[in-house]
Design a protein around this motif. Structure first.
Motif, mmCIF file in Angstrom:
data_model
loop_
_atom_site.group_PDB
_atom_site.id
_atom_site.type_symbol
_atom_site.label_atom_id
_atom_site.label_comp_id
_atom_site.label_asym_id
_atom_site.label_seq_id
_atom_site.Cartn_x
_atom_site.Cartn_y
_atom_site.Cartn_z
ATOM 1 N N MET A 1 -16.154 -96.179 -6.889
ATOM 2 C CA MET A 1 -16.361 -94.824 -6.378
ATOM 3 C C MET A 1 -17.640 -94.245 -6.964
ATOM 4 O O MET A 1 -18.013 -94.559 -8.090
ATOM 5 C CB MET A 1 -15.182 -93.942 -6.763
ATOM 6 N N SER A 2 -18.300 -93.399 -6.190
ATOM 7 C CA SER A 2 -19.513 -92.744 -6.640
ATOM 8 C C SER A 2 -19.519 -91.304 -6.125
ATOM 9 O O SER A 2 -19.180 -91.050 -4.973
ATOM 10 C CB SER A 2 -20.732 -93.497 -6.106
ATOM 11 N N LEU A 3 -19.879 -90.384 -7.001
ATOM 12 C CA LEU A 3 -20.010 -88.968 -6.640
ATOM 13 C C LEU A 3 -21.434 -88.522 -6.922
ATOM 14 O O LEU A 3 -22.031 -88.932 -7.922
ATOM 15 C CB LEU A 3 -19.050 -88.100 -7.450
ATOM 16 N N LEU A 4 -21.964 -87.667 -6.065
ATOM 17 C CA LEU A 4 -23.333 -87.214 -6.193
ATOM 18 C C LEU A 4 -23.391 -85.712 -5.907
ATOM 19 O O LEU A 4 -22.827 -85.241 -4.909
ATOM 20 C CB LEU A 4 -24.226 -87.972 -5.207
ATOM 21 N N ARG B 1 -25.075 -87.723 -10.942
ATOM 22 C CA ARG B 1 -24.393 -88.852 -10.326
ATOM 23 C C ARG B 1 -23.349 -89.411 -11.286
ATOM 24 O O ARG B 1 -23.604 -89.563 -12.468
ATOM 25 C CB ARG B 1 -25.401 -89.931 -9.962
ATOM 26 N N ALA B 2 -22.163 -89.697 -10.752
ATOM 27 C CA ALA B 2 -21.095 -90.329 -11.527
ATOM 28 C C ALA B 2 -20.609 -91.557 -10.751
ATOM 29 O O ALA B 2 -20.252 -91.456 -9.580
ATOM 30 C CB ALA B 2 -19.949 -89.358 -11.747
ATOM 31 N N ASP B 3 -20.623 -92.705 -11.404
ATOM 32 C CA ASP B 3 -20.178 -93.957 -10.793
ATOM 33 C C ASP B 3 -18.981 -94.489 -11.570
ATOM 34 O O ASP B 3 -18.962 -94.434 -12.800
ATOM 35 C CB ASP B 3 -21.280 -95.014 -10.826
ATOM 36 N N MET C 1 -8.021 -111.693 -16.619
ATOM 37 C CA MET C 1 -8.175 -110.698 -15.563
ATOM 38 C C MET C 1 -9.336 -111.102 -14.658
ATOM 39 O O MET C 1 -10.317 -111.671 -15.109
ATOM 40 C CB MET C 1 -8.465 -109.327 -16.157
ATOM 41 N N PHE C 2 -9.221 -110.780 -13.363
ATOM 42 C CA PHE C 2 -10.264 -111.092 -12.392
ATOM 43 C C PHE C 2 -11.380 -110.053 -12.451
ATOM 44 O O PHE C 2 -12.545 -110.382 -12.427
ATOM 45 C CB PHE C 2 -9.668 -111.169 -10.999
ATOM 46 N N TYR C 3 -11.032 -108.771 -12.522
ATOM 47 C CA TYR C 3 -11.999 -107.683 -12.650
ATOM 48 C C TYR C 3 -11.888 -107.074 -14.032
ATOM 49 O O TYR C 3 -10.840 -107.114 -14.666
ATOM 50 C CB TYR C 3 -11.740 -106.581 -11.609
ATOM 51 N N SER C 4 -12.957 -106.491 -14.501
ATOM 52 C CA SER C 4 -12.942 -105.822 -15.802
ATOM 53 C C SER C 4 -12.224 -104.484 -15.694
ATOM 54 O O SER C 4 -12.013 -103.964 -14.601
ATOM 55 C CB SER C 4 -14.377 -105.616 -16.288
ATOM 56 N N PRO C 5 -11.827 -103.888 -16.834
ATOM 57 C CA PRO C 5 -11.210 -102.557 -16.794
ATOM 58 C C PRO C 5 -12.194 -101.514 -16.247
ATOM 59 O O PRO C 5 -13.368 -101.798 -16.033
ATOM 60 C CB PRO C 5 -10.895 -102.264 -18.257
ATOM 61 N N ARG C 6 -11.719 -100.301 -16.059
ATOM 62 C CA ARG C 6 -12.545 -99.230 -15.482
ATOM 63 C C ARG C 6 -13.805 -99.017 -16.316
ATOM 64 O O ARG C 6 -13.765 -98.925 -17.535
ATOM 65 C CB ARG C 6 -11.754 -97.935 -15.435
ATOM 66 N N ILE C 7 -14.937 -98.937 -15.632
ATOM 67 C CA ILE C 7 -16.229 -98.650 -16.261
ATOM 68 C C ILE C 7 -16.813 -97.443 -15.543
ATOM 69 O O ILE C 7 -16.879 -97.415 -14.321
ATOM 70 C CB ILE C 7 -17.187 -99.847 -16.148
ATOM 71 N N MET C 8 -17.227 -96.434 -16.319
ATOM 72 C CA MET C 8 -17.814 -95.229 -15.729
ATOM 73 C C MET C 8 -19.211 -95.022 -16.311
ATOM 74 O O MET C 8 -19.456 -95.306 -17.479
ATOM 75 C CB MET C 8 -16.936 -94.018 -16.003
ATOM 76 N N GLN C 9 -20.105 -94.514 -15.470
ATOM 77 C CA GLN C 9 -21.444 -94.171 -15.932
ATOM 78 C C GLN C 9 -21.880 -92.872 -15.260
ATOM 79 O O GLN C 9 -21.496 -92.582 -14.134
ATOM 80 C CB GLN C 9 -22.440 -95.293 -15.657
ATOM 81 N N PHE C 10 -22.660 -92.097 -15.988
ATOM 82 C CA PHE C 10 -23.129 -90.802 -15.511
ATOM 83 C C PHE C 10 -24.651 -90.770 -15.616
ATOM 84 O O PHE C 10 -25.236 -91.402 -16.498
ATOM 85 C CB PHE C 10 -22.539 -89.665 -16.350
ATOM 86 N N GLY C 11 -25.295 -90.026 -14.727
ATOM 87 C CA GLY C 11 -26.740 -89.929 -14.765
ATOM 88 C C GLY C 11 -27.253 -88.598 -14.233
ATOM 89 O O GLY C 11 -26.618 -87.968 -13.386
ATOM 90 N N LEU C 12 -28.371 -88.172 -14.762
ATOM 91 C CA LEU C 12 -29.097 -86.982 -14.298
ATOM 92 C C LEU C 12 -30.481 -87.416 -13.851
ATOM 93 O O LEU C 12 -31.135 -88.229 -14.531
ATOM 94 C CB LEU C 12 -29.231 -85.947 -15.409
ATOM 95 N N TYR C 13 -30.929 -86.883 -12.745
ATOM 96 C CA TYR C 13 -32.222 -87.244 -12.197
ATOM 97 C C TYR C 13 -32.931 -85.952 -11.807
ATOM 98 O O TYR C 13 -32.471 -85.212 -10.938
ATOM 99 C CB TYR C 13 -32.013 -88.151 -10.985
ATOM 100 N N LEU C 14 -34.062 -85.667 -12.469
ATOM 101 C CA LEU C 14 -34.837 -84.460 -12.194
ATOM 102 C C LEU C 14 -36.046 -84.832 -11.360
ATOM 103 O O LEU C 14 -36.856 -85.669 -11.761
ATOM 104 C CB LEU C 14 -35.291 -83.815 -13.513
ATOM 105 N N ARG C 15 -36.125 -84.254 -10.192
ATOM 106 C CA ARG C 15 -37.268 -84.506 -9.298
ATOM 107 C C ARG C 15 -38.157 -83.271 -9.256
ATOM 108 O O ARG C 15 -37.671 -82.159 -9.077
ATOM 109 C CB ARG C 15 -36.765 -84.810 -7.881
ATOM 110 N N PHE C 16 -39.456 -83.505 -9.408
ATOM 111 C CA PHE C 16 -40.399 -82.384 -9.340
ATOM 112 C C PHE C 16 -41.671 -82.809 -8.653
ATOM 113 O O PHE C 16 -41.925 -83.952 -8.416
ATOM 114 C CB PHE C 16 -40.700 -81.809 -10.726
#
Length: 87
Positions: free
Chosen positions: A25-28, A42-44, A72-87
């Motif tokens: 899942m991804s939120l923006l 952004r949160a993935d 296990m076939f897939y790894s446990p839950r992994i979350m990452q967050f990011g900020l992107y400043l555009r100018f």
């Protein structure tokens, strides 16, 4: 168990093990600070539901570890967050 060089009655890869399931899942969110500057958050999340998916391992019917679920076939839950400043 058929002899070497003969055809058995089971199809190939008949013992497939548990089914696999993964959901990412991804939120923006984009916020305009001015006309030319904006901030993007952004949160993935990988394996979002943290669903256990087991790996059945060895598929050889003659193996001593046949049908043993050892990892296990897939790894446990992994979350990452990011900020992107555009100018």
């Amino acid at each position: 168990n058929p002899g070497a060089g003969t055809v058995g009655t089971l199809q190939r890869r008949y013992f497939s093990g548990p089914w696999t399931f993964g959901l990412d899942m991804s939120l923006l969110k984009k916020v305009n600070i001015s006309e030319t500057v904006n901030l993007e958050f952004r949160a993935d999340a990988f394996n979002f539901l943290n669903h256990a998916t087991f790996w059945s391992g060895d598929q050889n019917i003659n193996s001593t570890s046949f049908g043993v679920i050892s990892s296990m076939f897939y790894s446990p839950r992994i979350m990452q967050f990011g900020l992107y400043l555009r100018f």
